[in-house]
Motif scaffolding. Structure first.
Motif, PDB file in Angstrom:
ATOM      1  N   TYR A  85     -53.096  98.976 -36.339  1.00  0.00           N
ATOM      2  CA  TYR A  85     -52.635 100.245 -35.585  1.00  0.00           C
ATOM      3  C   TYR A  85     -53.393 101.316 -36.254  1.00  0.00           C
ATOM      4  O   TYR A  85     -53.392 102.580 -35.232  1.00  0.00           O
ATOM      5  N   HIS A  86     -53.828 101.412 -37.364  1.00  0.00           N
ATOM      6  CA  HIS A  86     -54.745 102.556 -37.786  1.00  0.00           C
ATOM      7  C   HIS A  86     -55.535 101.854 -38.826  1.00  0.00           C
ATOM      8  O   HIS A  86     -55.158 100.950 -39.775  1.00  0.00           O
ATOM      9  N   ARG A  87     -56.736 102.296 -39.023  1.00  0.00           N
ATOM     10  CA  ARG A  87     -57.703 101.993 -40.056  1.00  0.00           C
ATOM     11  C   ARG A  87     -57.060 101.996 -41.428  1.00  0.00           C
ATOM     12  O   ARG A  87     -56.268 103.058 -41.863  1.00  0.00           O
ATOM     13  N   ASN A  88     -57.164 101.057 -42.326  1.00  0.00           N
ATOM     14  CA  ASN A  88     -56.460 100.926 -43.472  1.00  0.00           C
ATOM     15  C   ASN A  88     -55.015 101.286 -43.599  1.00  0.00           C
ATOM     16  O   ASN A  88     -54.538 101.878 -44.355  1.00  0.00           O
ATOM     17  N   GLY A  89     -54.221 100.779 -42.451  1.00  0.00           N
ATOM     18  CA  GLY A  89     -52.767 101.153 -42.158  1.00  0.00           C
ATOM     19  C   GLY A  89     -51.957 100.726 -43.419  1.00  0.00           C
ATOM     20  O   GLY A  89     -51.186 101.650 -43.561  1.00  0.00           O
ATOM     21  N   GLU A  90     -52.213  99.616 -44.008  1.00  0.00           N
ATOM     22  CA  GLU A  90     -51.396  99.203 -45.122  1.00  0.00           C
ATOM     23  C   GLU A  90     -51.466 100.341 -46.421  1.00  0.00           C
ATOM     24  O   GLU A  90     -50.439 100.857 -46.907  1.00  0.00           O
ATOM     25  N   VAL A  91     -52.697 100.847 -46.719  1.00  0.00           N
ATOM     26  CA  VAL A  91     -52.900 101.873 -47.523  1.00  0.00           C
ATOM     27  C   VAL A  91     -52.259 103.188 -47.249  1.00  0.00           C
ATOM     28  O   VAL A  91     -51.582 103.668 -47.954  1.00  0.00           O
ATOM     29  N   HIS A  92     -52.444 103.598 -45.860  1.00  0.00           N
ATOM     30  CA  HIS A  92     -52.143 104.771 -45.489  1.00  0.00           C
ATOM     31  C   HIS A  92     -50.496 104.719 -45.535  1.00  0.00           C
ATOM     32  O   HIS A  92     -49.826 105.766 -46.048  1.00  0.00           O
ATOM     33  N   THR A  93     -49.880 103.585 -45.224  1.00  0.00           N
ATOM     34  CA  THR A  93     -48.357 103.635 -45.526  1.00  0.00           C
ATOM     35  C   THR A  93     -47.825 103.740 -46.868  1.00  0.00           C
ATOM     36  O   THR A  93     -47.032 104.209 -47.198  1.00  0.00           O
ATOM     37  N   ALA A  94     -48.535 102.930 -47.716  1.00  0.00           N
ATOM     38  CA  ALA A  94     -48.200 102.853 -48.915  1.00  0.00           C
ATOM     39  C   ALA A  94     -48.230 104.048 -49.517  1.00  0.00           C
ATOM     40  O   ALA A  94     -47.413 104.598 -50.399  1.00  0.00           O
ATOM     41  N   LYS A  95     -49.368 104.900 -49.174  1.00  0.00           N
ATOM     42  CA  LYS A  95     -49.736 106.288 -50.062  1.00  0.00           C
ATOM     43  C   LYS A  95     -48.324 107.328 -49.542  1.00  0.00           C
ATOM     44  O   LYS A  95     -47.893 107.926 -50.253  1.00  0.00           O
ATOM     45  N   ALA A  96     -48.069 106.956 -48.156  1.00  0.00           N
ATOM     46  CA  ALA A  96     -47.164 107.904 -47.434  1.00  0.00           C
ATOM     47  C   ALA A  96     -45.532 107.653 -48.254  1.00  0.00           C
ATOM     48  O   ALA A  96     -44.936 108.663 -48.633  1.00  0.00           O
ATOM     49  N   PHE A 104     -41.808 100.746 -50.067  1.00  0.00           N
ATOM     50  CA  PHE A 104     -42.640 100.097 -48.960  1.00  0.00           C
ATOM     51  C   PHE A 104     -42.778  98.387 -49.025  1.00  0.00           C
ATOM     52  O   PHE A 104     -43.289  97.890 -50.130  1.00  0.00           O
ATOM     53  N   CYS A 105     -42.270  97.796 -48.169  1.00  0.00           N
ATOM     54  CA  CYS A 105     -42.412  96.182 -48.217  1.00  0.00           C
ATOM     55  C   CYS A 105     -43.353  95.849 -47.519  1.00  0.00           C
ATOM     56  O   CYS A 105     -43.702  95.890 -46.559  1.00  0.00           O
ATOM     57  N   LEU A 106     -44.654  95.054 -48.294  1.00  0.00           N
ATOM     58  CA  LEU A 106     -45.856  94.770 -47.568  1.00  0.00           C
ATOM     59  C   LEU A 106     -45.348  93.532 -46.752  1.00  0.00           C
ATOM     60  O   LEU A 106     -45.016  92.576 -47.515  1.00  0.00           O
ATOM     61  N   SER A 107     -45.918  93.319 -45.601  1.00  0.00           N
ATOM     62  CA  SER A 107     -45.697  91.849 -45.071  1.00  0.00           C
ATOM     63  C   SER A 107     -46.772  90.876 -45.384  1.00  0.00           C
ATOM     64  O   SER A 107     -47.763  91.321 -45.817  1.00  0.00           O
ATOM     65  N   THR A 108     -46.511  89.539 -45.255  1.00  0.00           N
ATOM     66  CA  THR A 108     -47.431  88.480 -45.669  1.00  0.00           C
ATOM     67  C   THR A 108     -48.667  88.648 -44.757  1.00  0.00           C
ATOM     68  O   THR A 108     -49.891  88.540 -45.011  1.00  0.00           O
ATOM     69  N   PHE A 109     -48.355  89.318 -43.397  1.00  0.00           N
ATOM     70  CA  PHE A 109     -49.398  89.446 -42.315  1.00  0.00           C
ATOM     71  C   PHE A 109     -50.039  90.642 -42.457  1.00  0.00           C
ATOM     72  O   PHE A 109     -49.770  91.594 -41.546  1.00  0.00           O
ATOM     73  N   SER A 110     -50.606  91.102 -43.562  1.00  0.00           N
ATOM     74  CA  SER A 110     -51.212  92.419 -43.937  1.00  0.00           C
ATOM     75  C   SER A 110     -52.628  92.059 -43.976  1.00  0.00           C
ATOM     76  O   SER A 110     -53.238  91.138 -44.401  1.00  0.00           O
ATOM     77  N   LEU A 111     -53.271  93.105 -43.676  1.00  0.00           N
ATOM     78  CA  LEU A 111     -55.020  93.104 -43.781  1.00  0.00           C
ATOM     79  C   LEU A 111     -55.096  93.217 -45.206  1.00  0.00           C
ATOM     80  O   LEU A 111     -56.059  92.630 -45.741  1.00  0.00           O
ATOM     81  N   LYS A 112     -54.475  94.080 -45.882  1.00  0.00           N
ATOM     82  CA  LYS A 112     -54.963  94.454 -47.157  1.00  0.00           C
ATOM     83  C   LYS A 112     -54.133  93.419 -48.048  1.00  0.00           C
ATOM     84  O   LYS A 112     -52.853  93.389 -47.644  1.00  0.00           O
ATOM     85  N   SER A 113     -54.553  92.991 -49.088  1.00  0.00           N
ATOM     86  CA  SER A 113     -53.799  92.284 -50.064  1.00  0.00           C
ATOM     87  C   SER A 113     -52.847  92.885 -50.905  1.00  0.00           C
ATOM     88  O   SER A 113     -53.171  94.332 -51.214  1.00  0.00           O
ATOM     89  N   LEU A 114     -51.851  92.569 -51.571  1.00  0.00           N
ATOM     90  CA  LEU A 114     -50.913  92.951 -52.317  1.00  0.00           C
ATOM     91  C   LEU A 114     -51.709  93.708 -53.587  1.00  0.00           C
ATOM     92  O   LEU A 114     -51.336  94.725 -53.975  1.00  0.00           O
ATOM     93  N   GLY A 115     -52.654  92.749 -54.122  1.00  0.00           N
ATOM     94  CA  GLY A 115     -53.210  93.276 -55.417  1.00  0.00           C
ATOM     95  C   GLY A 115     -53.834  94.721 -55.052  1.00  0.00           C
ATOM     96  O   GLY A 115     -53.848  95.616 -55.911  1.00  0.00           O
ATOM     97  N   VAL A 116     -54.505  94.633 -53.980  1.00  0.00           N
ATOM     98  CA  VAL A 116     -55.377  95.983 -53.594  1.00  0.00           C
ATOM     99  C   VAL A 116     -54.265  97.316 -53.454  1.00  0.00           C
ATOM    100  O   VAL A 116     -54.562  98.364 -53.888  1.00  0.00           O
TER     101      VAL A 116
END
Ligand SMILES: Cc1cc2nc3c(=O)[nH]c(=O)nc-3n(C[C@H](O)[C@H](O)[C@H](O)COP(=O)(O)O)c2cc1C
Length: 382
Positions: A85-96, A104-116
């Motif tokens: 939905y947005h470039r690096n969406g998981e990272v942006h969400t986690a930062k916000a 913030f709960c990261l989904s299994t269906f995420s582009l970025k990994s939990l470790g990152v």
């Protein structure tokens, strides 16, 4: 950028920015979309109590849920494919989320990994697990969660079969395994989104990129991940997971009092009342309608979270008054991310916390805690 007055304004902006196939994927519900609509319309069945001349100061919003104290009574729930939905969406969400002090709960269906996410951003990160048919792959995900020092794991259980979202059928979303001409044409109609995605480089689901059986590239990996979900999941699998995962375990997708009680008895640390945002069982109850009975059944002390349809601070206040410990956002923040990246998610959190403050003040309440202890004195059937 248009002026943003409320969460629904993000939906309009997201519609403008995203290719139709992705906007519809986020927005849609299953079959007739009755449950999706109920999640919204059932808020109207309750009224908030106005009380005047009671408090001078603005209310305190700190709230306890999932075993910790948080600055706000809501958090960001698991939404798949934020990175589309947005470039690096998981990272942006986690930062916000980190900046605003909400989990913030990261989904299994995420582009970025939990470790990152944990390494590059940190903050209060939880992980949502879909049970794969291959238990050794599940064990790999659990190990990754353990290594990332995640202390709260959610198991989503309302997807015993993937329901039909008819917009996705019409858009060809379900059958997507690689870029085809229809998707290409849909994408180039949204040049801003396309440019943003091009800057991402090659898109993939990092958590499975070392597993050749998931194929290559986001579309193939996502399709394989969905097709491998364990549709034969039972309470026995929950017991298996409870033994494997010693830290906090939350069951997401509970809608009846019997299931809530069973989850509690079998050792779930919390439940999330959820119908997957009206994306699974059509004609199921709204979550707000299910809440009072579930709270009564599991007792005062047990942690009960809720999601489904929350777009207003007043709706969050309503759920807290009816017995929820906290609320999870889904589309509310996903649209904000699509519309305006990290700043969009921050704005969504700011809008909701401001709305909650105003609502509590006009109800003459000093704090979220006071609202929760007065409960049904503050929220009555309309
Ligand atoms: C686009 C989209 C993707 C979702 N992906 C997941 C997921 O990967 N895991 C999960 O447990 N729930 C998922 N959900 C469900 C949400 O966690 C949540 O239950 C729901 O969105 C709440 O309703 P709301 O969107 O009206 O707030 C998803 C929801 C949407 C809209």
């Amino acid at each position: 950028m248009n002026t943003i007055a409320n969460i629904d304004d993000f939906r309009k902006l997201a519609k403008h920015r995203l290719p139709k196939i992705f906007f519809d994927y986020i927005d849609g519900g299953s079959f007739s979309e009755t449950t999706l609509l109920r999640n919204h319309s059932d808020f109207q069945k309750w009224k908030l109590t106005q009380r005047v001349l009671r408090i001078k100061e603005m209310p305190r919003l700190d709230t306890e849920f999932l075993g910790a104290t948080h600055g706000l009574p809501f958090m960001l729930g698991p939404v798949g494919f934020l990175g589309l939905y947005h470039r690096n969406g998981e990272v942006h969400t986690a930062k916000a989320a980190k900046k605003k002090g909400v989990p913030f709960c990261l989904s299994t269906f995420s582009l970025k990994s939990l470790g990152v996410i944990c390494r590059e951003v940190g903050g209060s990160i939880h992980f949502q697990l879909y049970m794969d048919r291959n238990k050794s792959f599940v064990e790999h995900l659990l190990q990754a969660a353990f290594e990332a020092e995640i202390d709260t794991l959610y198991l989503t259980v309302d997807t015993s079969v993937t329901s039909v979202r008819e917009k996705d059928v019409r858009n060809g979303f379900r059958a997507l395994t690689k870029l085809n001409i229809k998707l290409f044409l849909a994408m180039i109609q949204k040049p801003g989104w396309c440019l943003d995605m091009l800057r991402s480089g090659s898109l993939r689901v990092e958590a499975v990129s070392n597993y050749p059986e998931f194929g290559k590239g986001i579309l193939e990996q996502a399709s394989k991940l969905s097709s491998r979900l364990d549709h034969s999941l039972t309470w026995e699998d929950f017991k298996w997971l409870r033994k494997k995962w010693k830290k906090k375990l939350v069951l997401k997708g509970i809608l009846s009092s019997n299931d809530a009680l069973k989850a509690k008895d079998l050792g779930a640390d919390a439940i999330i009342i959820s119908n997957h945002g009206g994306r699974q069982l059509d004609y199921a109850t709204s979550t707000i309608a299910a809440l009072p009975e579930i709270r009564k059944t599991v007792g005062k002390e047990y942690c009960v979270m809720i999601d489904g349809g929350f777009r207003r601070g007043s709706e969050i206040v309503m759920a807290l008054g009816l017995g929820a410990d906290g609320v999870l956002l889904g589309r509310g923040y996903a649209f904000a991310l699509a519309a305006n990246g990290e700043r969009g998610v921050e704005q969504a959190i700011e809008i909701l916390s401001n709305e909650i403050s105003i609502t509590l003040k006009l109800m003459g309440l000093r704090s979220v805690k006071e609202l929760q202890s007065l409960g049904r004195e503050c929220v009555k059937a309309y």
